[in-house]
Design an enzyme around this catalytic site. Sequence first.
Site, short mmCIF file in Angstrom:
data_model
loop_
_atom_site.label_atom_id
_atom_site.label_comp_id
_atom_site.label_asym_id
_atom_site.label_seq_id
_atom_site.Cartn_x
_atom_site.Cartn_y
_atom_site.Cartn_z
N ASP A 164 -10.51 -5.01 -0.72
CA ASP A 164 -9.44 -4.52 0.17
C ASP A 164 -10.05 -3.64 1.26
O ASP A 164 -10.62 -2.59 0.98
CB ASP A 164 -8.45 -3.71 -0.68
CG ASP A 164 -7.26 -3.20 0.10
OD1 ASP A 164 -7.10 -3.56 1.28
OD2 ASP A 164 -6.47 -2.43 -0.50
N ASP B 238 0.84 -1.20 0.00
CA ASP B 238 0.00 0.00 0.00
C ASP B 238 0.87 1.25 0.00
O ASP B 238 1.58 1.52 0.97
CB ASP B 238 -0.90 0.01 1.24
CG ASP B 238 -2.01 -1.01 1.15
OD1 ASP B 238 -2.78 -0.95 0.18
OD2 ASP B 238 -2.10 -1.88 2.04
#
Length: 221
Positions: free
Chosen positions: A177, A37
């Site tokens: 997610d 991320d």
Amino acid sequence: MPSPLLISASLLSADFLHLADQIAACENAGVDWLHIDVLDGHFAPNISMGPFIVEHCRRQSSLPLDVHLMIEKPERYIQAFAAAGADRLSVHIEGNPNIHRTLQEIRSLNVSPGIVINPGTPVSAITAVLPHVDMVLVMSVNPGFSGQSFLPEVLDKVREIRQIALQSQMDLHIQIDGGITAQTLPAAYHAGVTVAVAATAIFKHPQGIAAGVAALRNSIA
Ligand code: DX5
Ligand code: ZN
């Protein structure tokens, strides 16, 4: 739709003092991809990691590196992440007027392109670019942090994307997610998700990484 489900472990909740060990534990636990991320503090309210970390992960692991860009003007960093060893690069539709060009550039670098939609963005915003991606990432929290609660309403979008993919015979991965746990994963899987991202459920599992991955797999067995 492809099955079984793939699991992409989000390093955002890993112990960075022991990253190599944590990645090895993910590999031993049968994780399919590593999810990285990238947050710049502008697109979303957090600052995380960049190409430097991707490069280190590449040296440590042969697992596919699934890089999620939550940054402004992602086109400026596509080449750097490709050079660092990213296998997949997913970019948000929000705030990206030249998304089509960016996706083409990702593809031209032999990296697999993905498009991401936030919880507040409808599927109609991405239909025009679906032929240019290998994956749609449906955010089930607002981007920024791990450990947030799953937003079940986004599963309608998963179903919608699955329908479009079936009708148009597109070979698309659908990734989810945010807030994925052994409790929330079954509904996502049955809605059509093919890749589940998890940070907290894997890296913060009280019995460790292997138990976290096993709990996710068992939830849909
Ligand atoms: C959020 C990130 C997610 C996050 C998921 O901005 O994109 O990948 O790490 O964390 P959990 O699984 O804890 O919700
Ligand atoms: Zn992510």
